[in-house]
Design a protein around this motif. Structure first.
Motif, PDB file in Angstrom:
ATOM      1  N   ASN A  29     -24.452  51.204 -79.422  1.00 13.25           N
ATOM      2  CA  ASN A  29     -23.752  50.267 -80.306  1.00 13.25           C
ATOM      3  C   ASN A  29     -24.299  48.854 -80.166  1.00 13.25           C
ATOM      4  O   ASN A  29     -24.433  48.127 -81.156  1.00 13.25           O
ATOM      5  CB  ASN A  29     -22.253  50.283 -80.009  1.00 13.25           C
ATOM      6  N   SER A  33     -25.737  47.453 -83.438  1.00 17.97           N
ATOM      7  CA  SER A  33     -24.776  46.598 -84.147  1.00 17.97           C
ATOM      8  C   SER A  33     -24.681  45.182 -83.596  1.00 17.97           C
ATOM      9  O   SER A  33     -24.541  44.231 -84.358  1.00 17.97           O
ATOM     10  CB  SER A  33     -23.387  47.258 -84.126  1.00 17.97           C
ATOM     11  N   THR A 245     -15.113  47.460 -88.852  1.00 13.41           N
ATOM     12  CA  THR A 245     -14.634  48.287 -89.953  1.00 13.41           C
ATOM     13  C   THR A 245     -13.672  49.340 -89.415  1.00 13.41           C
ATOM     14  O   THR A 245     -13.578  49.567 -88.195  1.00 13.41           O
ATOM     15  CB  THR A 245     -15.805  48.993 -90.655  1.00 13.41           C
ATOM     16  N   PHE A 246     -12.963  49.997 -90.317  1.00 13.09           N
ATOM     17  CA  PHE A 246     -12.036  51.059 -89.899  1.00 13.09           C
ATOM     18  C   PHE A 246     -12.784  52.169 -89.164  1.00 13.09           C
ATOM     19  O   PHE A 246     -12.319  52.677 -88.144  1.00 13.09           O
ATOM     20  CB  PHE A 246     -11.317  51.633 -91.125  1.00 13.09           C
ATOM     21  N   GLN A 247     -13.950  52.541 -89.666  1.00 11.40           N
ATOM     22  CA  GLN A 247     -14.738  53.590 -89.017  1.00 11.40           C
ATOM     23  C   GLN A 247     -15.172  53.161 -87.619  1.00 11.40           C
ATOM     24  O   GLN A 247     -15.158  53.961 -86.674  1.00 11.40           O
ATOM     25  CB  GLN A 247     -15.965  53.939 -89.872  1.00 11.40           C
ATOM     26  N   GLU A 248     -15.539  51.891 -87.457  1.00 12.91           N
ATOM     27  CA  GLU A 248     -15.977  51.399 -86.148  1.00 12.91           C
ATOM     28  C   GLU A 248     -14.827  51.361 -85.149  1.00 12.91           C
ATOM     29  O   GLU A 248     -15.006  51.730 -83.980  1.00 12.91           O
ATOM     30  CB  GLU A 248     -16.596  50.010 -86.301  1.00 12.91           C
ATOM     31  N   THR A 249     -13.632  50.927 -85.594  1.00 17.87           N
ATOM     32  CA  THR A 249     -12.493  50.902 -84.673  1.00 17.87           C
ATOM     33  C   THR A 249     -12.089  52.312 -84.273  1.00 17.87           C
ATOM     34  O   THR A 249     -11.739  52.560 -83.119  1.00 17.87           O
ATOM     35  CB  THR A 249     -11.290  50.179 -85.313  1.00 17.87           C
ATOM     36  N   THR A 250     -12.143  53.251 -85.224  1.00 19.26           N
ATOM     37  CA  THR A 250     -11.804  54.642 -84.913  1.00 19.26           C
ATOM     38  C   THR A 250     -12.766  55.219 -83.886  1.00 19.26           C
ATOM     39  O   THR A 250     -12.345  55.855 -82.905  1.00 19.26           O
ATOM     40  CB  THR A 250     -11.837  55.501 -86.193  1.00 19.26           C
ATOM     41  N   ARG A 251     -14.056  54.994 -84.088  1.00 19.50           N
ATOM     42  CA  ARG A 251     -15.063  55.505 -83.165  1.00 19.50           C
ATOM     43  C   ARG A 251     -14.922  54.868 -81.783  1.00 19.50           C
ATOM     44  O   ARG A 251     -15.088  55.537 -80.754  1.00 19.50           O
ATOM     45  CB  ARG A 251     -16.449  55.248 -83.727  1.00 19.50           C
ATOM     46  N   GLU A 254     -12.026  56.474 -79.959  1.00 19.79           N
ATOM     47  CA  GLU A 254     -12.365  57.832 -79.542  1.00 19.79           C
ATOM     48  C   GLU A 254     -13.278  57.828 -78.323  1.00 19.79           C
ATOM     49  O   GLU A 254     -13.181  58.700 -77.457  1.00 19.79           O
ATOM     50  CB  GLU A 254     -13.047  58.576 -80.693  1.00 19.79           C
ATOM     51  N   GLU A 280      -8.867  46.765 -83.051  1.00 21.12           N
ATOM     52  CA  GLU A 280      -8.674  46.026 -84.295  1.00 21.12           C
ATOM     53  C   GLU A 280      -8.889  44.533 -84.106  1.00 21.12           C
ATOM     54  O   GLU A 280      -9.193  43.807 -85.058  1.00 21.12           O
ATOM     55  CB  GLU A 280      -7.262  46.263 -84.831  1.00 21.12           C
TER      56      GLU A 280
END
Length: 326
Positions: A29, A33, A245-251, A254, A280
C-alpha cells in the motif's frame, strides 16, 4: 561518525504472527498509494478549577505517521517492539516530507489529597490554554463570517447563550473591532486552524499502551525520539493528501482489526460527538513537491526470511530500493 536516520516500523500488532502477510500488504500500500496518516485519540483529564470544581476533559484526534530518529545499530531493538518491517528515510528527505519532532507532555500526577500537584500539571495546563485560544479564534472567525456582506447600518445580536444576556451591536462597530484585532495578521480561521494543527505534535511522555504495560520505564515514549508527518496542513500545491475511498477503508479493516475500532470525534456541522471507524478518519499522503512518497524511501529493513518476498514485491511494483536484513 554516528549516522542517524528516520525509521518507521510496522506492524506492532502483528508481532505474534508467523508469516508476513499483513506487513507485506502494508508495504505494498505504501509503495502503490502513499503514506497512511493514522488517527489516535489523546485524552487529558479535566483541569482542576476553583472551589474543588473540575473542568471538562480535553479530547483531540491526532492524525499522523510516526518516525523515530535512530542509528542503524539501534533499529533491531526498536523493531522488536514496534514492527518487523521498517522503511528508512535520510534526515533531509524526512524533513522534506514534513517531519517535525514531537512535543512530549508530562502527565499530571494525582497528589495525596486527590488533586493535582501544581507544577506537575504545568504541561497539561498549556494544552488547556491553547484549547481556549483555539475557541477564541474560532469564535472571531465565526463572527467575521456572520457580518460578511452586511451593510454598516445593519445590526447583529450577540449572546453567550446563557440567560437574558443578548446584546444588539451595529455591524460597523463589529467590523471596526475585527479590523483592528486582525490587522497585520493571518485570517482568524487560519489562526484557529494553526492552533488545531499544533495539537498533532503533543504526546504523553509517560503514557503506556496495553501492549507495553510490562515495561517499567514510565518515560518510555520520551526516549523514542519521535518525529511526525502529520495531517491537515496546507502548503499550496507542494503537498496532497486525501481521505480513503470506501474500498480502501474496507480493505484496511480486513487487513487489521485495529482500523475497524470506533473513535469518538466531532461532527463539524453540528459539533455533536460521533463515532467513526479509525480507517474512515485516516488520510493518505500521496504527493509531496511533485514526488510520490515512495521515492523518499532510502532502504527497507526486514527479517532475513522475508527478504525474498519483499524483493519480489519491489519487482512487481516497479520499485528499486535497497532491502536490508535486520
Amino acid at each position: 561518525m554516528v549516522e542517524f536516520a528516520f525509521f518507521h516500523s510496522f506492524l506492532r500488532r502483528a508481532l505474534s504472527n508467523d508469516d508476513y502477510t499483513r506487513e507485506l500488504a502494508t508495504l505494498e500500500n505504501i509503495l502503490n498509494s502513499g503514506l497512511l496518516l493514522v488517527p489516535e485519540t489523546i485524552i487529558l483529564p479535566g483541569e482542576p478549577l476553583e472551589e474543588g470544581r473540575k473542568g471538562n476533559p480535553i479530547q483531540f484526534v491526532q492524525r499522523r505517521l510516526a518516525l523515530t530518529l535512530l542509528t542503524p545499530s539501534e533499529l533491531p531493538a526498536h523493531a522488536s517492539r514496534f514492527g518487523r518491517f521498517t522503511i528508512e528515510f535520510d534526515l533531509a528527505d524526512g524533513r522534506q516530507l514534513g517531519a517535525i519532532p514531537v512535543i512530549y507532555l508530562p502527565q499530571p500526577s494525582p497528589s495525596g489529597y486527590g488533586g493535582y500537584q501544581t507544577l506537575d500539571a504545568f504541561g497539561a495546563t498549556l494544552i488547556y490554554r491553547l484549547r481556549e485560544v483555539f475557541f477564541l479564534l474560532a469564535d472571531l472567525a465565526t463572527l467575521e463570517c456572520s457580518i460578511h456582506g452586511a451593510t454598516n447600518s445593519d445590526c447583529i445580536n450577540l449572546s453567550t447563550g446563557e440567560g437574558r444576556d443578548e446584546s444588539i451591536i451595529g455591524t460597523a462597530e463589529v467590523r471596526k473591532i475585527l479590523d483592528i484585532l486582525g490587522r497585520d495578521k493571518q485570517p482568524f480561521d487560519d489562526l484557529a486552524a494553526a492552533c488545531q494543527v499544533i495539537f498533532h505534535l503533543f504526546y504523553p511522555t509517560d503514557k503506556r499502551r496495553s501492549d507495553l504495560d510490562s515495561m517499567s520505564l514510565n518515560v518510555f515514549y520520551y526516549q523514542q525520539r519521535e518525529w511526525r508527518i502529520f495531517s491537515d496542513i496546507s502548503v499550496g500545491q507542494q503537498r496532497r493528501e486525501r481521505a480513503l475511498t470506501f474500498q480502501e477503508t474496507t480493505r484496511l479493516c480486513e487487513n487489521d482489526d485495529f482500523f475497524a475500532e470506533l473513535i469518538e470525534t466531532t461532527d463539524p456541522h453540528t459539533n455533536a460527538p460521533v463515532y467513526r471507524q479509525r480507517a474512515e478518519l485516516c488520510r493518505l499522503l500521496e504527493h509531496v513537491e511533485g514526488r510520490h512518497p515512495r521515492t523518499f524511501i532510502k532502504r527497507i529493513w526486514v527479517p532475513f526470511d522475508a527478504k525474498h518476498s519483499v524483493t519480489e514485491l519491489l519487482r512487481r511494483t516497479g520499485c528499486s530500493m535497497e532491502v536490508v536484513s535486520v
